[in-house]
Design a protein around this motif. Structure first.
Motif, PDB file in Angstrom:
ATOM      1  N   HIS A   7      19.545  12.562  24.820  1.00 41.56           N
ATOM      2  CA  HIS A   7      18.088  12.565  24.718  1.00 41.56           C
ATOM      3  C   HIS A   7      17.587  13.317  23.502  1.00 41.56           C
ATOM      4  CE1 HIS A   7      17.250  10.339  28.323  1.00 41.56           C
ATOM      5  NE2 HIS A   7      18.251  10.979  28.884  1.00 41.56           N
ATOM      6  N   ASP A   8      18.446  14.064  22.821  1.00 40.28           N
ATOM      7  CA  ASP A   8      18.057  14.660  21.547  1.00 40.28           C
ATOM      8  C   ASP A   8      17.992  13.580  20.471  1.00 40.28           C
ATOM      9  OD1 ASP A   8      17.937  17.197  22.640  1.00 40.28           O
ATOM     10  OD2 ASP A   8      20.018  17.659  22.119  1.00 40.28           O
ATOM     11  N   MET A   9      18.714  12.487  20.666  1.00 32.04           N
ATOM     12  CA  MET A   9      18.763  11.398  19.690  1.00 32.04           C
ATOM     13  C   MET A   9      17.912  10.194  20.110  1.00 32.04           C
ATOM     14  SD  MET A   9      20.597  12.452  17.279  1.00 32.04           S
ATOM     15  CE  MET A   9      21.607  13.862  16.993  1.00 32.04           C
ATOM     16  N   HIS A  15      14.257   4.397  21.555  1.00 30.57           N
ATOM     17  CA  HIS A  15      13.902   4.646  20.163  1.00 30.57           C
ATOM     18  C   HIS A  15      14.445   6.004  19.704  1.00 30.57           C
ATOM     19  CE1 HIS A  15      10.845   1.858  21.739  1.00 30.57           C
ATOM     20  NE2 HIS A  15      11.076   1.254  20.575  1.00 30.57           N
ATOM     21  N   PRO A  16      14.948   6.046  18.483  1.00 30.44           N
ATOM     22  CA  PRO A  16      15.492   7.322  17.999  1.00 30.44           C
ATOM     23  C   PRO A  16      14.388   8.347  17.754  1.00 30.44           C
ATOM     24  CG  PRO A  16      15.564   5.671  16.265  1.00 30.44           C
ATOM     25  CD  PRO A  16      15.118   4.970  17.510  1.00 30.44           C
ATOM     26  N   ALA A  23      20.256  11.181  11.862  1.00 37.28           N
ATOM     27  CA  ALA A  23      21.705  11.045  12.068  1.00 37.28           C
ATOM     28  C   ALA A  23      22.163   9.617  11.769  1.00 37.28           C
ATOM     29  CB  ALA A  23      22.063  11.433  13.511  1.00 37.28           C
ATOM     30  N   TRP A  24      21.371   8.617  12.195  1.00 38.59           N
ATOM     31  CA  TRP A  24      21.716   7.222  11.940  1.00 38.59           C
ATOM     32  C   TRP A  24      21.712   6.939  10.446  1.00 38.59           C
ATOM     33  CZ3 TRP A  24      19.151   3.112   9.659  1.00 38.59           C
ATOM     34  CH2 TRP A  24      19.754   1.876   9.813  1.00 38.59           C
ATOM     35  N   ALA A  50      14.895   7.059   5.526  1.00 35.04           N
ATOM     36  CA  ALA A  50      14.177   6.096   6.359  1.00 35.04           C
ATOM     37  C   ALA A  50      12.830   6.635   6.820  1.00 35.04           C
ATOM     38  CB  ALA A  50      15.018   5.717   7.567  1.00 35.04           C
ATOM     39  N   ILE A  51      12.599   7.936   6.733  1.00 33.89           N
ATOM     40  CA  ILE A  51      11.331   8.476   7.227  1.00 33.89           C
ATOM     41  C   ILE A  51      10.407   8.921   6.099  1.00 33.89           C
ATOM     42  CG2 ILE A  51      12.290   9.149   9.447  1.00 33.89           C
ATOM     43  CD1 ILE A  51      12.382  12.029   8.426  1.00 33.89           C
TER      44      ILE A  51
END
Length: 81
Positions: A7-9, A15-16, A23-24, A50-51
């Motif tokens: 659940h941290d990921m 959804h991540p 991490a992905w 990605a962000i």
């Protein structure tokens, strides 16, 4: 590895989270760079590109912001009150 959800990921089990997305991206970026014949851009070992927010990546045939606002207006009009 055992199929359990971290659940941290994946905070909502689908959804991540920001940590999951990071991490992905860190896991995928070296392989994608290699496949594209490019050098790794991971300067903030590790960095999640990605962000990074951008307003427009390419010239589309429509204004994304207007289209998004219209989609939200339609969604809000369909919500039962």
């Amino acid at each position: 590895m055992d199929g359990s959800i971290n659940h941290d990921m994946l905070g909502d089990w689908l959804h991540p989270t920001p940590a999951g997305a990071k991490a992905w991206a860190q896991a995928m970026e070296p392989l994608l760079s290699e496949l594209m014949g490019d050098k790794s851009l991971d300067t903030d070992i590790p960095a999640n590109t990605a962000i990074v927010p951008v307003s427009k990546l390419e010239q589309d045939s429509y204004n994304w912001w207007d289209r998004h606002a219209e989609a939200l207006r339609i969604k809000d009009s369909l919500i039962l009150k």
